[in-house]
Design a protein around this motif. Structure first.
Motif: not given
Length: 579
Positions: A299, A301-303, A320-322, A331, A333
């Motif tokens: 989905w 998500h990344n960091y 951390y990014r959603l 988004y 953070n």
């Protein structure tokens, strides 16, 4: 026999090369010279493709055809009554072809009628084209290439806006060479519009199909346009999830005027590492380290982790990014960070946790509310260490436009930040602050840029000591060249401290004299104050060298503090984006 062939080969090799006469093509005018027409003719005449008169029969053949070529080219440029006198002379070692032109009066557009029929006749693009991109204008010299390009422009505009069946029902121009008048009549029937069909992604094994579909801002049944596809490709590439993105409208599978959209992608590498070295006079030498996990789950998500270790500045941030409902524009953070700075005036350490929401409302406007829980310990020179905990709430706003990234020669950036902290909520800081800034670049001449910058901040607080050092202002260094880093602040009985309020600005000009190098001159001014400005504004000025790089402009400046000349000059170096 072998000896005979060797002698023959030796004879052939020893013969000197035959020097053919050079061929020179000259264009002359009976009236005023016209450099543009001369250059155009020399580029297009087939005779001018020969550099030597190697085969006289070929030269004569092309020479005899050149007069008609010139007349055709001149008619295409609007000169229908031109005459040409030609002369070919051969001299020892040189052949000269001279053509003397009498241009006469050009024909001009007397009447130009452009009509758009069909379903798309009310599109704004036609009005914009007439106002800003019109190639054919009444009273101007008529040129064939402008006419042909106009037809191409109109057809492209129709196709890009969903009218793929657009046809010219009338396209003609009539020239009266004797009166010098041209009458143009163009009529385009757009027909009916096509619509977007279903969008299909292929090629990704890492992302969920529904997540990829959330990047698509248009719906099936919406009128087909090229611009949303271009924007979608830009957003998919910018997401960093994909190493390749290819968008193909499938015109072979059109059903009920709906065009299916096939999007082929290739997954990017999941991990990215960065290492860099830098130097700034404010921060000293620094080492930058970074790590990014571009894809934590299906989905999106990344960091990422970023850190800077410098002589006078250190920081480390985990983010951390959603992705939001529209991940290209929205988004969340969650930021964890520590940072510290050391200067002759202030030593500061801060830790924070800050959730924030970022919404790119329009391509120019960004909205960024945030909450930040921060703990900061700091001490000004010769003062005791203070510790302040703050629970900040606020919003950052930005309105930015540039004509191009990298070397910007036209653009602006306006920003506003609002922050509030109350000692009634998990905090012993108590203040409200507004910070406004504006920067712009304008180019009056090619490679000459004028920069303007102004920034102001005002803080509402009953007690200056309830404001963390991060949100109190010290000037000097890159913010006010000619003065030392963080040497301009409020003089109190305890010594130099950061002020609650600040105004600063600069005017700068730079000239780019090669791809990589240029020079610049500047004037900076600013002041820090507690309530209202009481002291005069400090002014610094100087000049320097500019280096234009893909990651921004490098500046090496020498500056003098004009308000306090006893301080002497200072050298400043910085690297960053102009806007």
């Amino acid at each position: 026999m072998i000896a005979f062939w060797c002698i023959a080969c030796s004879f052939l090799v020893s013969q000197p090369a035959v020097a053919h006469p050079e061929l020179e093509v000259q264009i002359r005018f009976t009236d005023a010279p016209n450099a543009d027409i001369e250059r155009r003719l020399l580029q297009e005449l087939r005779l001018n493709l020969l550099s030597h008169d190697q085969f006289p029969a070929q030269t004569d053949f092309l020479f005899n055809r050149t007069e008609n070529e010139i007349l055709q080219i001149l008619r295409g440029l609007g000169y229908y009554q031109a005459t040409v006198a030609s002369q070919l002379n051969r001299f020892e070692g040189r052949t000269r072809a001279r053509f003397t032109l009498t241009l006469g009066e050009p024909v001009r557009i007397k009447d130009y009628q452009l009509r758009i029929r069909g379903e798309g006749r009310r599109l704004n693009v036609w009005r914009e084209y007439r106002q800003f991109n019109q190639r054919l204008t009444e009273g101007e010299i008529f040129r064939h290439d402008h006419y042909i390009n106009t037809l191409s422009d109109l057809r492209t505009l129709a196709h890009n806006n969903g009218f793929l069946d657009a046809q010219f029902t009338q396209r003609e121009f009539r020239v009266n060479p004797h009166t010098g008048e041209v009458f143009i009549n163009i009529e385009l029937n757009t027909g009916e519009a096509y619509q977007f069909g279903q969008v299909r992604f292929t090629g990704s094994e890492q992302l969920h199909p529904r997540f990829m579909q959330s990047y698509v801002e248009f719906e099936p049944g919406q009128q087909f346009e090229q611009a949303p596809l271009t924007e979608l490709q830009t957003q998919l590439v910018s997401s960093q999830y994909f190493g390749m993105v290819r968008i193909n409208p499938d015109f072979d599978r059109i059903v009920d005027r709906r065009i299916p959209i096939d999007i082929e992608v290739e997954d990017n590498l999941k991990h990215r590492y960065t290492v860099g070295l830098g130097y700034g006079t404010d921060t000293g030498a620094r080492l930058t380290l970074g790590f990014q996990n571009r894809l934590l789950n299906r989905w999106g998500h990344n960091y990422e982790f970023e850190s800077v270790v410098g002589q006078q500045s250190q920081n480390a941030t985990f983010r951390y990014r959603l992705p939001g409902k529209r991940p290209a524009l929205q988004y969340w953070n969650v930021n964890l960070g520590v940072d510290a700075t050391q200067s002759s005036a202030l030593k500061r350490n801060r830790t924070l946790i800050s959730p924030e929401y970022v919404f790119q409302v329009t391509p120019k406007f960004r909205f960024n509310p945030f909450v930040s829980l921060e703990t900061e310990s700091f001490n000004y020179a010769n003062q005791d260490t203070e510790v302040i905990q703050s629970l900040l709430g606020g919003v950052n706003l930005q309105y930015r436009w540039v004509n191009q990234e990298g070397y910007v020669n036209s653009g602006y950036r306006h920003s506003a930040s609002f922050r509030v902290s109350s000692d009634q909520f998990l905090s012993n800081a108590d203040f409200q602050q507004v910070e406004l800034g504006s920067r712009g670049i304008y180019s009056p001449l090619p490679f000459l840029r004028l920069h303007g910058r102004i920034q102001a901040a005002y803080t509402f607080s009953d007690d200056l000591r309830k404001i963390p050092a991060t949100y109190r202002y010290l000037l000097g260094g890159e913010t006010l060249r000619g003065y030392g880093f963080e040497t301009i602040g409020i003089r109190t009985e305890r010594g130099l401290e950061g002020g609650a309020n600040m105004v600063q600005g600069s005017v700068e000009a730079d000239y780019r004299f090669s791809r990589w190098l240029g020079s610049g001159i500047f004037v900076d001014a600013g002041q820090v104050y507690e309530d209202v400005p009481k002291d005069q504004y400090l002014v610094g000025a100087g000049f320097g060298v500019r280096g234009f790089t893909p990651i921004g402009t490098a500046k090496l400046d020498i500056a003098w503090p004009l308000t306090e000349p006893e301080r002497g000059y200072r050298i400043h170096f910085s690297l960053g984006l102009d806007l």
